[in-house]
Write a protein that holds these residues in place. Structure first.
Motif, PDB file in Angstrom:
ATOM      1  N   VAL A   1       0.565  -1.334  -0.076  1.00  0.00           N
ATOM      2  CA  VAL A   1       0.170  -0.099   0.382  1.00  0.00           C
ATOM      3  C   VAL A   1       0.670   1.357   0.125  1.00  0.00           C
ATOM      4  CG1 VAL A   1      -2.041  -1.549   1.262  1.00  0.00           C
ATOM      5  CG2 VAL A   1      -0.030   0.114   2.114  1.00  0.00           C
ATOM      6  N   LYS A   5      -6.170   6.136   0.385  1.00  0.00           N
ATOM      7  CA  LYS A   5      -6.720   5.145  -0.396  1.00  0.00           C
ATOM      8  C   LYS A   5      -6.855   3.972  -0.627  1.00  0.00           C
ATOM      9  CE  LYS A   5      -8.374   5.051  -4.884  1.00  0.00           C
ATOM     10  NZ  LYS A   5      -8.412   5.144  -6.513  1.00  0.00           N
ATOM     11  N   ASP A   6      -5.201   3.245  -0.619  1.00  0.00           N
ATOM     12  CA  ASP A   6      -4.983   2.225  -0.442  1.00  0.00           C
ATOM     13  C   ASP A   6      -4.870   1.748   1.418  1.00  0.00           C
ATOM     14  OD1 ASP A   6      -4.127   2.791  -2.873  1.00  0.00           O
ATOM     15  OD2 ASP A   6      -1.676   2.261  -2.707  1.00  0.00           O
ATOM     16  N   SER A  20       4.362  -2.001   2.841  1.00  0.00           N
ATOM     17  CA  SER A  20       4.862  -1.327   1.841  1.00  0.00           C
ATOM     18  C   SER A  20       6.043  -1.338   1.533  1.00  0.00           C
ATOM     19  CB  SER A  20       3.881   0.264   2.176  1.00  0.00           C
ATOM     20  OG  SER A  20       4.924   0.886   0.913  1.00  0.00           O
TER      21      SER A  20
END
Length: 170
Positions: A1, A5-6, A20
């Motif tokens: 991510v 939003k992710d 991430s």
């Protein structure tokens, strides 16, 4: 991510943790507020220290093989401020290297391209013919990659280290 939003999309899809290749702003706080495990990435001792200070309970060392290797991790974990940090090694690790990383102090090793083969990729935004290609790649990974990962896990879990391939699947 990579962004809020992710984070939201992953949480709404039922994720239990977020990870991430970087340490996106707000990821740790977002996860803590929702009871998810945040696994931000870091490459250097300073970055590792910073994400732990921000609340990370697990840190993804990425790209692990290119940044410090198992010996570098062993040296880092010998220092008092880093002894109790949970490190997830990820990036460039082959099946034959898993034991070295765990012996060096990693709590886990991420399953990636070197371990299970080509990942599903998307060269451009979905649409315009890309969805069919992505679906085919996902099916290939489910059919082949998952079986490879399960096989490697079983060998490692059963202590059959000599049966682990020395090179990644291609």
């Amino acid at each position: 991510v990579m962004c809020e939003k992710d984070f939201i999309a992953a949480a709404e899809a039922g994720a239990h943790f977020l990870t991430s290749p970087v340490a996106p702003p707000g990821m740790i706080a977002f996860c803590e507020e929702r009871g998810l495990l945040a696994i931000p990435a870091a490459m250097t001792p300073s970055e590792i220290f910073s994400v732990v200070a921000a609340g990370a309970r697990v840190v993804k060392l990425f790209p692990a093989a290119a940044t410090m290797g198992p010996e570098g991790l062993r040296c880092l974990m010998a220092l008092r401020p880093f002894k109790d940090i949970a490190i997830l090694a990820s990036g460039g690790i082959g099946p034959g290297d898993v034991g070295q990383w765990l012996a060096a102090g990693a709590v886990a090793v991420a399953v990636g391209t070197q371990l299970v083969g080509k990942d599903t990729t998307l060269s451009s935004a979905p649409g315009r013919g890309q969805r069919a290609s992505l679906a085919a790649e996902e099916e290939e990974w489910v059919r082949e990659g998952r079986a490879r990962a399960e096989e490697l896990f079983a060998r490692y879990h059963d202590g059959r280290y000599d049966e682990l391939p020395q090179e990644g699947y291609r």
